[in-house]
Motif scaffolding. Sequence first.
Motif, PDB file in Angstrom:
ATOM      1  N   THR A 172      -9.678  -5.719   1.476  1.00  0.00           N
ATOM      2  CA  THR A 172     -10.769  -6.529   2.021  1.00  0.00           C
ATOM      3  C   THR A 172     -10.630  -6.693   3.527  1.00  0.00           C
ATOM      4  O   THR A 172     -11.602  -6.527   4.269  1.00  0.00           O
ATOM      5  N   HIS A 231     -13.777  -1.800   0.949  1.00  0.00           N
ATOM      6  CA  HIS A 231     -14.431  -1.842  -0.361  1.00  0.00           C
ATOM      7  C   HIS A 231     -15.741  -1.063  -0.310  1.00  0.00           C
ATOM      8  O   HIS A 231     -16.444  -1.070   0.697  1.00  0.00           O
ATOM      9  N   THR A 271     -18.863  -1.473  -0.962  1.00  0.00           N
ATOM     10  CA  THR A 271     -20.038  -2.309  -1.189  1.00  0.00           C
ATOM     11  C   THR A 271     -21.259  -1.404  -1.184  1.00  0.00           C
ATOM     12  O   THR A 271     -21.180  -0.224  -0.810  1.00  0.00           O
ATOM     13  N   LEU A 324     -19.462  -7.225   2.387  1.00  0.00           N
ATOM     14  CA  LEU A 324     -18.419  -8.155   1.956  1.00  0.00           C
ATOM     15  C   LEU A 324     -18.786  -9.606   2.245  1.00  0.00           C
ATOM     16  O   LEU A 324     -18.500 -10.496   1.450  1.00  0.00           O
ATOM     17  N   LEU A 329     -18.570 -12.185  -0.776  1.00  0.00           N
ATOM     18  CA  LEU A 329     -17.447 -13.121  -0.802  1.00  0.00           C
ATOM     19  C   LEU A 329     -17.714 -14.467  -0.129  1.00  0.00           C
ATOM     20  O   LEU A 329     -17.055 -15.446  -0.458  1.00  0.00           O
ATOM     21  N   CYS A 352     -11.748 -14.714  -4.660  1.00  0.00           N
ATOM     22  CA  CYS A 352     -12.336 -13.525  -4.020  1.00  0.00           C
ATOM     23  C   CYS A 352     -12.157 -12.302  -4.891  1.00  0.00           C
ATOM     24  O   CYS A 352     -13.085 -11.508  -5.068  1.00  0.00           O
ATOM     25  N   TRP A 361     -15.232 -10.151  -6.626  1.00  0.00           N
ATOM     26  CA  TRP A 361     -15.358  -8.709  -6.430  1.00  0.00           C
ATOM     27  C   TRP A 361     -15.361  -7.980  -7.781  1.00  0.00           C
ATOM     28  O   TRP A 361     -16.199  -7.128  -8.036  1.00  0.00           O
TER      29      TRP A 361
END
Length: 130
Positions: free
Chosen positions: A31, A36, A38, A63, A67, A88, A92
């Motif tokens: 992260t 990631h 996304t 993110l 998050l 978190c 995710w």
Amino acid sequence: MDTEGLPTDGIWKRVWSLRVPQRIRTFLWITLQQRHLTNAERFRRHLATSAMCPICYLDVEDLDHILRRQPLHSTFTNCWNCRFAILCWLLWKDRRNSIFNPDNMQQEEILARGHRLFEECRFAFVDTPY
């Protein structure tokens, strides 16, 4: 400092010293590196047709959207660093499950799972106080 302006020592030491399962520390490490996949990143790589959030359709799924801008009402008060890391990771994980594996959704709410996992960590790392 690294190229993105993040301290190279302090934050990484704090992540790796958290008393949570290794998978959560790894999640936080990924992260912090913003690695990631996304929907925004998948769109940038031409792996998705849109960067929009496939759940709310109101914003780009990055993110920050996943998050930070999720409305969470938490009664967690002590050891916020560990609780935050756990939540978190669960956010995710649930987001990915709802998109790529919708038939295998968790029945337990995120906050309840987070509290249960935090308690498990607390007992697993009982030798030092939080």
